[in-house]
Design a protein around this motif. Sequence first.
Motif: not given
Length: 173
Positions: A79-80, A102-104, A130-131
Motif C-alpha cells: 500500500v505505501e 501482484s504487489n500486495g 491481482n490487486c
Amino acid sequence: IAEALRGNGVLTSLDVGSNGLTEEAALGIVRVERQRNMLTSLGLHNCGIGPTGAAEIAEYVSGSRVLTTLSLWRNKIGVEGAKAIAEALRGNGVLTSLDVGSNGLTEEAALGIVRVERQRNMLTSLGLHNCGIGPTGAAEIAEYVSGSRVLTTLSLWRNKIGVEGAKAIAEAL
C-alpha cells in the motif's frame, strides 16, 4: 549491471525482471539511471522491491523526463509503495505505461493510482492484475476508462470484479 549502465551512453531500454536480483541491486540501477537519465523503459518485475524501494523508485519517476514504461509487477511494494508511485505520477509528464500488479496492493491502493491517472490522463497501458479489486473498484475503474482519451491496455486479471464489475467495464468501453 548498475556499473555497466553508468558507462553506457546508448541503452534506452532495460528489463532485468525475474533474474534473481535483490531490491538493493534493482535500486542500484535506479540510482545510476537518476544521474544518467536515458532509459525510456525499465523492467524491474519480481526483484523483491518493497515499500521503501518503491518510494525511491517513485522519486526517480517523479524526476524523470524520459521514462515512458515502468514494470514493477510481482514485487512487494504494498500500500505505501503504491501511494508513493501514485504521488510520483502527479509530477511526471512522460510515463505512459505502468504495471504494478501482484504487489500486495489493496483495492484502495490500486484505486489511488487510478484516481491520479484520471486527472493526469497519460497512461496508454495500466497493469492492475491481482490487486484485490472488487465490483465497486471495477465500477470506479470503468469511470476512468470511459473518460480516458489515451488508455489502450488495461490488465485486471486475477481480481474479484465479478459480473457487476465486468458489466461496468464493458459499458465503459
